[in-house]
Design a protein around this motif. Structure first.
Motif, PDB file in Angstrom:
ATOM      1  N   PRO A 101       0.811  -1.221   0.000  1.00 23.72           N
ATOM      2  CA  PRO A 101       0.000   0.000   0.000  1.00 23.72           C
ATOM      3  C   PRO A 101       0.845   1.273   0.000  1.00 23.72           C
ATOM      4  O   PRO A 101       1.805   1.384   0.752  1.00 23.72           O
ATOM      5  N   ILE A 102       0.443   2.242  -0.852  1.00 28.57           N
ATOM      6  CA  ILE A 102       1.092   3.559  -0.873  1.00 28.57           C
ATOM      7  C   ILE A 102      -0.030   4.596  -0.888  1.00 28.57           C
ATOM      8  O   ILE A 102      -0.950   4.491  -1.700  1.00 28.57           O
ATOM      9  N   GLY A 103       0.044   5.584   0.014  1.00 26.34           N
ATOM     10  CA  GLY A 103      -1.055   6.544   0.068  1.00 26.34           C
ATOM     11  C   GLY A 103      -0.579   7.963   0.195  1.00 26.34           C
ATOM     12  O   GLY A 103       0.614   8.230   0.334  1.00 26.34           O
ATOM     13  N   SER A 104      -1.551   8.876   0.140  1.00 22.49           N
ATOM     14  CA  SER A 104      -1.248  10.251   0.527  1.00 22.49           C
ATOM     15  C   SER A 104      -2.549  10.888   0.999  1.00 22.49           C
ATOM     16  O   SER A 104      -3.647  10.524   0.547  1.00 22.49           O
ATOM     17  N   ASP A 105      -2.413  11.800   1.946  1.00 16.36           N
ATOM     18  CA  ASP A 105      -3.563  12.600   2.376  1.00 16.36           C
ATOM     19  C   ASP A 105      -3.028  13.874   3.024  1.00 16.36           C
ATOM     20  O   ASP A 105      -2.019  13.847   3.740  1.00 16.36           O
ATOM     21  N   SER A 106      -3.733  14.979   2.762  1.00 11.52           N
ATOM     22  CA  SER A 106      -3.277  16.262   3.306  1.00 11.52           C
ATOM     23  C   SER A 106      -3.656  16.414   4.779  1.00 11.52           C
ATOM     24  O   SER A 106      -3.131  17.281   5.459  1.00 11.52           O
ATOM     25  N   ASN A 107      -4.559  15.578   5.266  1.00 11.03           N
ATOM     26  CA  ASN A 107      -5.011  15.691   6.655  1.00 11.03           C
ATOM     27  C   ASN A 107      -4.154  14.776   7.542  1.00 11.03           C
ATOM     28  O   ASN A 107      -4.188  13.552   7.381  1.00 11.03           O
ATOM     29  N   ASP A 257       7.319  -2.321   7.474  1.00 10.58           N
ATOM     30  CA  ASP A 257       7.792  -1.678   8.703  1.00 10.58           C
ATOM     31  C   ASP A 257       7.265  -0.254   8.760  1.00 10.58           C
ATOM     32  O   ASP A 257       6.801   0.232   9.760  1.00 10.58           O
ATOM     33  N   GLN A 258       7.351   0.426   7.624  1.00 14.23           N
ATOM     34  CA  GLN A 258       6.960   1.827   7.594  1.00 14.23           C
ATOM     35  C   GLN A 258       6.135   2.063   6.340  1.00 14.23           C
ATOM     36  O   GLN A 258       6.683   2.186   5.242  1.00 14.23           O
ATOM     37  N   PRO A 259       4.781   2.098   6.434  1.00 10.33           N
ATOM     38  CA  PRO A 259       3.986   2.311   5.228  1.00 10.33           C
ATOM     39  C   PRO A 259       4.315   3.666   4.587  1.00 10.33           C
ATOM     40  O   PRO A 259       4.636   4.612   5.290  1.00 10.33           O
ATOM     41  N   GLU A 260       4.248   3.716   3.247  1.00 10.23           N
ATOM     42  CA  GLU A 260       4.541   4.979   2.553  1.00 10.23           C
ATOM     43  C   GLU A 260       3.268   5.807   2.476  1.00 10.23           C
ATOM     44  O   GLU A 260       2.325   5.437   1.778  1.00 10.23           O
ATOM     45  N   ILE A 261       3.257   6.921   3.213  1.00 13.91           N
ATOM     46  CA  ILE A 261       2.074   7.793   3.183  1.00 13.91           C
ATOM     47  C   ILE A 261       2.556   9.235   3.005  1.00 13.91           C
ATOM     48  O   ILE A 261       3.196   9.799   3.898  1.00 13.91           O
ATOM     49  N   PHE A 262       2.271   9.799   1.838  1.00 10.99           N
ATOM     50  CA  PHE A 262       2.702  11.162   1.537  1.00 10.99           C
ATOM     51  C   PHE A 262       1.600  12.149   1.936  1.00 10.99           C
ATOM     52  O   PHE A 262       0.492  11.741   2.314  1.00 10.99           O
ATOM     53  N   SER A 263       1.927  13.470   1.810  1.00  5.49           N
ATOM     54  CA  SER A 263       0.951  14.438   2.314  1.00  5.49           C
ATOM     55  C   SER A 263       0.249  15.242   1.216  1.00  5.49           C
ATOM     56  O   SER A 263      -0.636  16.028   1.524  1.00  5.49           O
ATOM     57  N   SER A 267       2.087  16.008  -5.316  1.00 10.44           N
ATOM     58  CA  SER A 267       3.532  15.745  -5.417  1.00 10.44           C
ATOM     59  C   SER A 267       3.853  14.485  -4.625  1.00 10.44           C
ATOM     60  O   SER A 267       4.213  14.542  -3.452  1.00 10.44           O
ATOM     61  N   LEU A 268       3.693  13.369  -5.290  1.00 12.16           N
ATOM     62  CA  LEU A 268       3.950  12.070  -4.662  1.00 12.16           C
ATOM     63  C   LEU A 268       5.440  11.774  -4.840  1.00 12.16           C
ATOM     64  O   LEU A 268       5.985  11.972  -5.914  1.00 12.16           O
TER      65      LEU A 268
END
Ligand code: SAM
Length: 450
Positions: A101-107, A257-263, A267-268
């Protein structure tokens, strides 16, 4: 990860349903009506599984990602992206299906909930740490962050209890288990505040207005009485204990270990053409106040820079507040149909027209970034509903489809599902309108974007 016979049967059935939907769509090109609850019945439910660890506005119906994850063949360990991941519904289902899983959210609260769902926990260690928090809680000094209008939302006694819980968590919980404890603390904050539990955006319960609360009025007012004596530690214990149980299911899925979650979806931090599958439900134009709905938690968790919500809101696509510079920006979205409609909206309400224009421009940037990160032949499932802007129907699905097509996606399938369980939608004002049905597009990336 090997697949059970039951899972294999479920995937075969989903693949066959998807083939049937393709055939129906190809036969006349118009959107096909479906009921995702019937297309693939959900086996997890949203309350017992990790999806119930924390409320979040406009969570995606879990059956939608479950259906596509079952119907589209994928390679174990390959990337699944949700650039607007919210509470992580898609990413958690993807992890359970063996994808990375790779995600992003501004919140920041959304990122925390997603992280909590995607971080595997050790039942025994987590329970021991919960015992340690409860033992330390009565003894430690409170850590009280700068929460906006704290006295308005919490009594002095409750603030003191929350502050002591915060200190006890900081002293007793390991980094691995912090997300699930912080999420449980956040759910406790909301539970012991004066905010009306039926609304996503905090609105203080007012006993003088009980008549306006309708059938549940008495219950809402009784809640105020209970808050005077509520045992904050017991509420936290019960929520955390339940959440530890809910998060154990992930042990059977893809674990990082550390999921990738951008903000920021615009700009991923991902390489070009690195993603084969994306499933996402972007924000709506002016329809939901994600940041305000999270405000009490953001404050208590110390996730608001300088105790201000505005910087987070500025990052949110679909926001209602524009800067003076944004309000004065030249008109136009690059999409002829949208520009015509915006000309009509501007006559009724210039500010609403600006907000809708800004939304489309920012969604254009997000879809361009998505196109950059996706492989040739990659699939994008886009879930989006229409709404009203200044009393006029605003066909967001059509506009986002057109923008995606301009960035090299081709529409393979258009489904329509009615949303009676998307909960927590707020009616901004009389002309904003609620979202009644949403479009689900299956798009394929066929060429480089414009
Ligand atoms: C419809 S919600 C997604 C809900 C999610 N599918 C779930 O099940 O919880 C849209 C999300 O987009 C996020 N968002 C708004 N602007 C964003 C941006 N610039 N980058 C990334 N996420 C953003 C909002 O914070 C919100 O969580």
């Amino acid at each position: 990860m090997s697949m059970s016979v039951t899972q294999q049967k479920r995937n075969d059935a989903a693949e066959s349903s998807l083939r049937d939907l393709f055939a129906r769509f190809e036969s006349d090109g118009s959107a096909v009506e479906v009921n995702f609850r019937q297309l693939l019945s959900s086996d997890g439910g949203t309350s017992k599984s990790a999806h119930g660890i924390h409320p979040y506005p406009a969570k995606l119906l879990v059956n939608i990602p479950q259906f596509f994850l079952a119907a589209i063949p994928t390679v174990a360990g390959s990337a699944l992206l949700d650039p607007f991941c919210g509470s992580g519904t898609v990413l958690y289902e993807g992890a359970l299906a063996g994808l990375r899983p790779i995600g992003s959210d501004s919140n920041p609260l959304a990122r925390l909930i997603t992280q909590a769902k995607l971080t595997p926990i050790d039942r025994e260690v987590a329970r021991r740490q919960l015992d340690e928090v409860m033992a330390a809680y009565p003894l430690v000094s409170p850590t009280i962050p700068d929460v906006v209008n704290r006295d308005y939302w919490f009594s002095e006694r409750i603030s003191d209890c929350l502050g002591r819980l915060k200190t006890a968590i900081e002293c007793s919980v390991s980094a691995q288990h912090r997300p699930v404890f912080d999420v449980s603390f956040s759910a406790t904050v909301r539970r012991v505040s004066y905010a009306d539990p039926r609304l996503s955006v905090p609105v203080k319960i007012n006993p003088d207005r009980s008549a306006r609360y309708g059938a549940k009025g008495d219950e809402v007012i009784r809640r105020l009485g209970r808050l005077a004596k509520i045992d904050v530690g017991a509420v936290f214990w019960s929520i955390t204990n339940q959440n530890i149980q809910r998060c154990l299911e992930l042990g059977q899925g893809f674990v990082l270990d550390q999921p990738e979650i951008f903000s920021d979806a615009r700009s991923l931090g991902l390489a070009d053409a690195s993603v084969g599958l994306a499933i996402t439900s972007p924000p709506y134009v002016g329809a939901q106040k994600y940041v305000r709905a999270s405000s009490l938690s953001l404050g208590w968790l110390g996730l608001t820079p300088d105790c201000k919500l505005r910087p987070i809101e500025q990052q949110s696509i679909g926001r209602e507040h524009l800067t003076a510079k944004e309000e004065l920006a030249p008109s136009g979205t690059g999409l002829a149909e949208a520009d015509c409609l915006l000309d009509e909206i501007v006559e009724r309400n210039p500010l609403r027209a600006r907000i809708a224009q800004r939304y489309l421009l920012e969604m254009r940037d997000a879809l361009s970034e998505l196109s950059r990160t996706m492989r040739h032949d990659g699939r994008l499932i886009l879930v989006v509903g229409p709404n009203l802007v200044a009393g006029l129907e605003f066909p967001t699905p059509l506009f986002l489809q057109k923008i995606a097509e301009s960035f090299g996606f081709s529409t393979q399938l258009h489904l329509i599902d009615s949303i009676d369980s998307r909960g927590l939608m707020t009616k901004r004002n009389r002309t904003a309108g609620l979202i009644q049905q949403e479009s689900v597009f299956l798009l394929k990336r066929v060429r480089a974007g414009a």
